[in-house]
Design a protein around this motif. Structure first.
Motif, PDB file in Angstrom:
ATOM      1  N   SER A  20       0.833  -1.201   0.000  1.00  0.00           N
ATOM      2  CA  SER A  20       0.000   0.000   0.000  1.00  0.00           C
ATOM      3  C   SER A  20       0.866   1.249   0.000  1.00  0.00           C
ATOM      4  CB  SER A  20      -0.932  -0.006   1.213  1.00  0.00           C
ATOM      5  OG  SER A  20      -0.178  -0.052   2.396  1.00  0.00           O
ATOM      6  N   GLY A  21       0.312   2.322  -0.544  1.00  0.00           N
ATOM      7  CA  GLY A  21       1.003   3.609  -0.531  1.00  0.00           C
ATOM      8  C   GLY A  21       2.230   3.631  -1.420  1.00  0.00           C
ATOM      9  N   GLN A  22       3.203   4.435  -0.991  1.00  0.00           N
ATOM     10  CA  GLN A  22       4.402   4.655  -1.794  1.00  0.00           C
ATOM     11  C   GLN A  22       5.657   4.312  -1.000  1.00  0.00           C
ATOM     12  OE1 GLN A  22       3.976   8.822  -2.762  1.00  0.00           O
ATOM     13  NE2 GLN A  22       2.941   8.326  -4.667  1.00  0.00           N
ATOM     14  N   VAL A  23       6.690   3.932  -1.743  1.00  0.00           N
ATOM     15  CA  VAL A  23       8.019   3.671  -1.191  1.00  0.00           C
ATOM     16  C   VAL A  23       8.997   4.527  -1.980  1.00  0.00           C
ATOM     17  CG1 VAL A  23       9.816   1.937  -0.822  1.00  0.00           C
ATOM     18  CG2 VAL A  23       7.408   1.304  -0.551  1.00  0.00           C
ATOM     19  N   VAL A  24       9.849   5.271  -1.270  1.00  0.00           N
ATOM     20  CA  VAL A  24      10.879   6.059  -1.933  1.00  0.00           C
ATOM     21  C   VAL A  24      12.156   5.217  -1.954  1.00  0.00           C
ATOM     22  CG1 VAL A  24      12.272   8.163  -1.876  1.00  0.00           C
ATOM     23  CG2 VAL A  24       9.863   8.234  -1.170  1.00  0.00           C
ATOM     24  N   MET A  25      12.696   5.016  -3.164  1.00  0.00           N
ATOM     25  CA  MET A  25      13.901   4.217  -3.336  1.00  0.00           C
ATOM     26  C   MET A  25      15.025   5.097  -3.865  1.00  0.00           C
ATOM     27  SD  MET A  25      12.519   0.717  -5.123  1.00  0.00           S
ATOM     28  CE  MET A  25      14.154   0.006  -5.090  1.00  0.00           C
ATOM     29  N   LYS A  26      16.142   5.125  -3.134  1.00  0.00           N
ATOM     30  CA  LYS A  26      17.334   5.828  -3.619  1.00  0.00           C
ATOM     31  C   LYS A  26      18.338   4.771  -4.043  1.00  0.00           C
ATOM     32  CE  LYS A  26      20.091   8.237  -0.836  1.00  0.00           C
ATOM     33  NZ  LYS A  26      20.719   9.338  -0.113  1.00  0.00           N
TER      34      LYS A  26
END
Length: 114
Positions: A20-26
């Motif tokens: 669910s939602g968002q994941v920020v990937m660097k």
């Protein structure tokens, strides 16, 4: 070789692996630049967001938790993880991770090919 922080790019993944939602990937290292490595990234999951259940066949994934608290789901149930903990998933096993806390959950994710 040195990769400067300014060369590392971030992307936002929505409903990652059915989560669910968002994941920020660097991306610390881009795919294909580190031998035997499919992924080397820093991930940030905000409250109410998750990475859905997925398996790791012919590879092992390591999550090293750097800040916050999360809940990891494995075959034998749910476990709370926090800064300093290491989650290891391989040999065909599956896992998921979510954040139910106000503080973002941040961790390094490394996938090594078997």
């Amino acid at each position: 070789m040195i990769k400067k922080a300014s060369e590392m790019h971030s992307t936002i993944k929505s409903q990652m692996r059915g989560g669910s939602g968002q994941v920020v990937m660097k991306a610390i290292a881009d795919e294909g630049t580190v031998k035997h490595c499919r992924l080397f990234s820093e991930l940030r999951i905000e409250k109410g967001c998750s990475i859905g259940t997925h398996d790791h066949v012919n590879e092992t994934e390591y999550y090293w938790i750097t800040s916050g608290r999360g809940i990891v789901t494995e075959a034998d149930g749910e476990k709370v993880v926090e800064a300093g903990d290491l989650v290891i998933t391989g040999s065909g096993a599956s896992h998921a991770i979510r954040n139910e806390e106000d503080e973002p959950l941040t961790f390094l994710a490394l996938i090594i090919l078997d």
